[in-house]
Design a protein around this motif. Structure first.
Motif, PDB file in Angstrom:
ATOM      1  N   VAL A   1       0.855  -1.187   0.000  1.00 41.99           N
ATOM      2  CA  VAL A   1       0.000   0.000   0.000  1.00 41.99           C
ATOM      3  C   VAL A   1       0.892   1.239   0.000  1.00 41.99           C
ATOM      4  O   VAL A   1       1.780   1.370   0.856  1.00 41.99           O
ATOM      5  CB  VAL A   1      -0.936   0.026   1.223  1.00 41.99           C
ATOM      6  N   VAL A   2       0.666   2.119  -0.980  1.00 44.48           N
ATOM      7  CA  VAL A   2       1.512   3.304  -1.132  1.00 44.48           C
ATOM      8  C   VAL A   2       0.667   4.562  -0.960  1.00 44.48           C
ATOM      9  O   VAL A   2      -0.369   4.728  -1.623  1.00 44.48           O
ATOM     10  CB  VAL A   2       2.194   3.335  -2.519  1.00 44.48           C
ATOM     11  N   PHE A   3       1.111   5.445  -0.063  1.00 43.91           N
ATOM     12  CA  PHE A   3       0.481   6.743   0.146  1.00 43.91           C
ATOM     13  C   PHE A   3       1.375   7.803  -0.490  1.00 43.91           C
ATOM     14  O   PHE A   3       2.547   7.950  -0.099  1.00 43.91           O
ATOM     15  CB  PHE A   3       0.309   7.024   1.634  1.00 43.91           C
ATOM     16  N   THR A   4       0.871   8.512  -1.479  1.00 38.97           N
ATOM     17  CA  THR A   4       1.614   9.590  -2.141  1.00 38.97           C
ATOM     18  C   THR A   4       1.153  10.905  -1.541  1.00 38.97           C
ATOM     19  O   THR A   4       0.001  11.312  -1.719  1.00 38.97           O
ATOM     20  CB  THR A   4       1.387   9.571  -3.654  1.00 38.97           C
ATOM     21  N   ILE A   5       2.060  11.555  -0.837  1.00 42.64           N
ATOM     22  CA  ILE A   5       1.716  12.718  -0.009  1.00 42.64           C
ATOM     23  C   ILE A   5       2.263  13.980  -0.664  1.00 42.64           C
ATOM     24  O   ILE A   5       3.467  14.079  -0.926  1.00 42.64           O
ATOM     25  CB  ILE A   5       2.306  12.540   1.407  1.00 42.64           C
ATOM     26  N   PRO A   6       1.409  14.958  -0.954  1.00 46.04           N
ATOM     27  CA  PRO A   6       1.881  16.181  -1.616  1.00 46.04           C
ATOM     28  C   PRO A   6       2.637  17.087  -0.645  1.00 46.04           C
ATOM     29  O   PRO A   6       2.426  17.003   0.574  1.00 46.04           O
ATOM     30  CB  PRO A   6       0.578  16.852  -2.074  1.00 46.04           C
ATOM     31  N   PRO A   7       3.519  17.953  -1.150  1.00 48.11           N
ATOM     32  CA  PRO A   7       4.203  18.908  -0.260  1.00 48.11           C
ATOM     33  C   PRO A   7       3.242  19.978   0.231  1.00 48.11           C
ATOM     34  O   PRO A   7       2.236  20.279  -0.422  1.00 48.11           O
ATOM     35  CB  PRO A   7       5.285  19.513  -1.164  1.00 48.11           C
ATOM     36  N   ARG A   8       3.542  20.531   1.388  1.00 47.19           N
ATOM     37  CA  ARG A   8       2.758  21.652   1.894  1.00 47.19           C
ATOM     38  C   ARG A   8       2.895  22.858   0.976  1.00 47.19           C
ATOM     39  O   ARG A   8       3.885  22.978   0.247  1.00 47.19           O
ATOM     40  CB  ARG A   8       3.225  22.025   3.301  1.00 47.19           C
ATOM     41  N   LEU A   9       1.944  23.753   1.026  1.00 49.77           N
ATOM     42  CA  LEU A   9       2.037  24.990   0.266  1.00 49.77           C
ATOM     43  C   LEU A   9       3.032  25.923   0.949  1.00 49.77           C
ATOM     44  O   LEU A   9       3.212  25.893   2.171  1.00 49.77           O
ATOM     45  CB  LEU A   9       0.669  25.669   0.175  1.00 49.77           C
ATOM     46  N   ARG A  10       3.670  26.757   0.160  1.00 47.11           N
ATOM     47  CA  ARG A  10       4.647  27.712   0.689  1.00 47.11           C
ATOM     48  C   ARG A  10       3.990  28.629   1.718  1.00 47.11           C
ATOM     49  O   ARG A  10       2.909  29.164   1.501  1.00 47.11           O
ATOM     50  CB  ARG A  10       5.220  28.542  -0.468  1.00 47.11           C
ATOM     51  N   GLY A  11       4.652  28.770   2.856  1.00 50.83           N
ATOM     52  CA  GLY A  11       4.138  29.649   3.896  1.00 50.83           C
ATOM     53  C   GLY A  11       3.091  29.005   4.787  1.00 50.83           C
ATOM     54  O   GLY A  11       2.512  29.673   5.643  1.00 50.83           O
ATOM     55  N   THR A  12       2.822  27.699   4.607  1.00 46.97           N
ATOM     56  CA  THR A  12       1.845  27.004   5.438  1.00 46.97           C
ATOM     57  C   THR A  12       2.470  25.735   6.010  1.00 46.97           C
ATOM     58  O   THR A  12       3.436  25.201   5.460  1.00 46.97           O
ATOM     59  CB  THR A  12       0.586  26.606   4.635  1.00 46.97           C
ATOM     60  N   ALA A  13       1.903  25.252   7.094  1.00 47.22           N
ATOM     61  CA  ALA A  13       2.324  23.984   7.692  1.00 47.22           C
ATOM     62  C   ALA A  13       1.078  23.227   8.119  1.00 47.22           C
ATOM     63  O   ALA A  13       0.096  23.821   8.565  1.00 47.22           O
ATOM     64  CB  ALA A  13       3.242  24.226   8.885  1.00 47.22           C
ATOM     65  N   HIS A  14       1.104  21.912   7.974  1.00 50.91           N
ATOM     66  CA  HIS A  14      -0.036  21.087   8.352  1.00 50.91           C
ATOM     67  C   HIS A  14       0.099  20.621   9.798  1.00 50.91           C
ATOM     68  O   HIS A  14       1.202  20.513  10.335  1.00 50.91           O
ATOM     69  CB  HIS A  14      -0.133  19.869   7.432  1.00 50.91           C
ATOM     70  N   HIS A  15      -1.045  20.321  10.417  1.00 46.63           N
ATOM     71  CA  HIS A  15      -1.018  19.811  11.785  1.00 46.63           C
ATOM     72  C   HIS A  15      -2.113  18.783  11.984  1.00 46.63           C
ATOM     73  O   HIS A  15      -3.078  18.702  11.215  1.00 46.63           O
ATOM     74  CB  HIS A  15      -1.176  20.955  12.795  1.00 46.63           C
ATOM     75  N   VAL A  16      -1.960  17.971  13.020  1.00 40.76           N
ATOM     76  CA  VAL A  16      -2.976  17.016  13.452  1.00 40.76           C
ATOM     77  C   VAL A  16      -3.328  17.364  14.883  1.00 40.76           C
ATOM     78  O   VAL A  16      -2.452  17.317  15.761  1.00 40.76           O
ATOM     79  CB  VAL A  16      -2.464  15.565  13.373  1.00 40.76           C
ATOM     80  N   ASP A  17      -4.573  17.745  15.106  1.00 41.27           N
ATOM     81  CA  ASP A  17      -5.028  18.100  16.454  1.00 41.27           C
ATOM     82  C   ASP A  17      -4.104  19.132  17.101  1.00 41.27           C
ATOM     83  O   ASP A  17      -3.749  19.031  18.283  1.00 41.27           O
ATOM     84  CB  ASP A  17      -5.121  16.847  17.338  1.00 41.27           C
ATOM     85  N   GLY A  18      -3.674  20.095  16.302  1.00 39.32           N
ATOM     86  CA  GLY A  18      -2.820  21.167  16.814  1.00 39.32           C
ATOM     87  C   GLY A  18      -1.349  20.826  16.880  1.00 39.32           C
ATOM     88  O   GLY A  18      -0.536  21.674  17.272  1.00 39.32           O
ATOM     89  N   LYS A  19      -0.953  19.609  16.491  1.00 39.82           N
ATOM     90  CA  LYS A  19       0.457  19.197  16.525  1.00 39.82           C
ATOM     91  C   LYS A  19       1.071  19.344  15.138  1.00 39.82           C
ATOM     92  O   LYS A  19       0.658  18.660  14.200  1.00 39.82           O
ATOM     93  CB  LYS A  19       0.595  17.746  16.998  1.00 39.82           C
ATOM     94  N   TYR A  20       2.034  20.263  15.014  1.00 40.47           N
ATOM     95  CA  TYR A  20       2.786  20.434  13.772  1.00 40.47           C
ATOM     96  C   TYR A  20       3.968  19.467  13.834  1.00 40.47           C
ATOM     97  O   TYR A  20       4.864  19.631  14.662  1.00 40.47           O
ATOM     98  CB  TYR A  20       3.269  21.868  13.615  1.00 40.47           C
ATOM     99  N   LEU A  21       3.971  18.483  12.960  1.00 38.24           N
ATOM    100  CA  LEU A  21       4.928  17.381  13.094  1.00 38.24           C
ATOM    101  C   LEU A  21       5.980  17.373  11.993  1.00 38.24           C
ATOM    102  O   LEU A  21       5.752  17.858  10.886  1.00 38.24           O
ATOM    103  CB  LEU A  21       4.183  16.039  13.078  1.00 38.24           C
TER     104      LEU A  21
END
Length: 469
Positions: free
Chosen positions: A99-119
């Motif tokens: 099983v392969v998950f292809t994950i895109p890069p974040r947009l410039r100037g933004t960061a993703h988080h899970v439940d408030g955790k930037y990992l």
């Protein structure tokens, strides 16, 4: 474009996992909460692939995975959980389902988080992003701090008065121009000053590197390195507290010379002659000072690089938590200030391709000093290098640190650490074989190194690798 079994096999041949590629066995299942975290961390570091059903240990056998049987449902759940689209594919490999998950890069100037955790990833684990890293991401797309003007409305004579242009040309190994206009043109070409309708402006980068006095630049004055010299091994008695006002490039050698002059001297006996030598080798001091200047977080106000001289050690720190995990300082490199680093390299002040930490560790080994200590403190990065200390006086933590650093240094040199090489690093003979074996075992237990499976059965001649190799 669909992922193929051939692509899986190509990924399996990669020398190591990296920011854009992560393998997990996940034979029966994989925790969805952990999946969300990995997708966020990989996206925050530029995107990549998470591959389930392949062992993460070499030779990376395809073991097959029954995780996430409904890949369409999994993709929908991920989108709702993390807020961006992750492509999920099930690949039929000869040795099992992958099983392969292809994950895109974040947009410039933004960061993703899970439940408030930037990992982000750290070796094989995940960790929260530091304040400094988040601030740098959110500042992306904004004008670079060092490229902004520090002083404006200046005439040609003021430029030459404020900046040490003579030393600038000497450091670049260029002849000094015969005219003032030639001097100014080179500074403009290097983007250290700018022409304006009313004269010239000096960029902050130009001031940081070339200032005759940093305190003549109001927004740069607090970036000047501070040298503190103490009487003894603690901060109780301060003998010298000096701000080094010259620009980083034009004042660098003078700063190194000043620090070396403050280091205590030790008396050694060589060839039946007593000689006095400095507590630490100059090359190591030079590399650590350059590293602190180049890799500091210039966006933090009210803090400066600090050089603290004790009777038994030297501590050099800079504003900002490291962008590379401290355990990867020897083999990893990522410049926080690319233009500053590039100019300092061209002036032969810092290393061409790395942070210089590998050279510092190598020098500590050659001089049989205790292992340097690199730490991430609150909004600071601290490097400590110690003077001579007999092996019997080294504590357990220092011995483990030396073992790990030696193992990494051997690895980056395409060699392998053994009991013998570590004994040589400590200056110990064959009689200490068992003692060194205990240090290796403790370092393995601490999770810093591992046995090289290709080294054979013999424990005496076993070879070792860093935990991330």
């Amino acid at each position: 474009m669909a992922i193929t079994a051939a692509q899986i096999d190509l990924w399996r041949q990669e020398p190591t996992e990296h920011q854009a590629l992560e393998f997990k066995e996940a034979k029966a299942s994989f925790n969805f909460e952990k999946l969300k975290e990995y997708c966020v961390a990989i996206a925050n570091e530029g995107g990549g692939h998470l591959v389930l059903g392949v062992s993460d240990a070499k030779p990376r056998a395809v073991v097959g995975s029954q995780a996430f049987p409904n890949i369409v449902d999994t993709a929908d759940r991920l989108f709702l959980a993390v807020g961006f689209r992750v492509e999920v594919e099930a690949v039929d490999h000869d040795d099992g389902r992958v099983v392969v998950f292809t994950i895109p890069p974040r947009l410039r100037g933004t960061a993703h988080h899970v439940d408030g955790k930037y990992l982000m990833r750290s070796g094989e684990s995940l960790r929260p992003m530091s304040e400094d890293r988040l601030r740098a991401i959110f500042a992306e797309g904004q004008p670079d701090w060092v490229e902004q003007p520090s002083l404006s409305g200046l005439d040609a004579a003021q430029i030459v008065e404020l900046l040490d242009t003579q030393t600038f040309f000497e450091l670049l190994k260029l002849p000094y121009p015969t005219s003032q206009e030639g001097v100014l043109e080179k500074l403009v070409q290097e983007r250290l000053i700018d022409r304006e309708p009313a004269g010239f402006s000096i960029r902050r980068l130009g001031g940081l590197l070339l200032a005759k006095r940093l305190d003549q630049f109001p927004d740069l004055a607090r970036k000047a390195p501070r040298v503190l010299v103490y009487d003894g091994p603690s901060k109780l008695n301060t003998r010298i507290d000096q701000i080094w006002q010259r620009g980083y490039a034009v004042g660098f050698q003078g700063l190194v010379d000043f620090v070396m002059a403050q280091l205590p001297q030790n008396e050694v006996i060589e060839h039946a002659l007593r000689e006095k030598v400095k507590l630490l080798p100059e090359h190591a001091v030079r590399e650590l000072i350059a590293n602190a200047l180049v890799h500091q977080d210039l966006s933090i106000s009210g803090m400066s690089p600090m050089i603290e001289v004790y009777s038994n050690r030297l501590e050099i720190s800079n504003p900002g938590e490291p962008v590379v995990p401290v355990e990867r300082f020897i083999d990893g490199y990522q410049s926080r200030n690319e233009r500053l680093a590039d100019l300092m390299r061209r002036m032969s002040i810092c290393e061409e391709r790395s942070s210089g930490i590998d050279r510092v560790v190598d020098l500590a080994e050659r001089y049989q000093l205790p292992a340097p200590d690199f730490r991430a403190a609150h909004r600071r990065t601290v490097a400590t290098i110690y003077g001579q200390k007999p092996f019997d006086e080294m504590d357990r933590e220092g011995r483990i640190r030396a073992c790990y650093q030696h193992c990494v240094l051997k690895y980056v040199l395409s060699e392998r650490m053994t009991n013998q090489t570590l004994r040589e690093r400590f200056g110990l003979g064959e009689a200490k074989l068992a003692t060194v074996s205990q240090i290796i075992a403790a370092t393995i237990e601490a999770g810093f190194i591992k046995l090289d499976a290709t080294g054979g059965e013999s424990r005496r001649y076993a070879r070792y690798l860093p935990f991330w190799a």
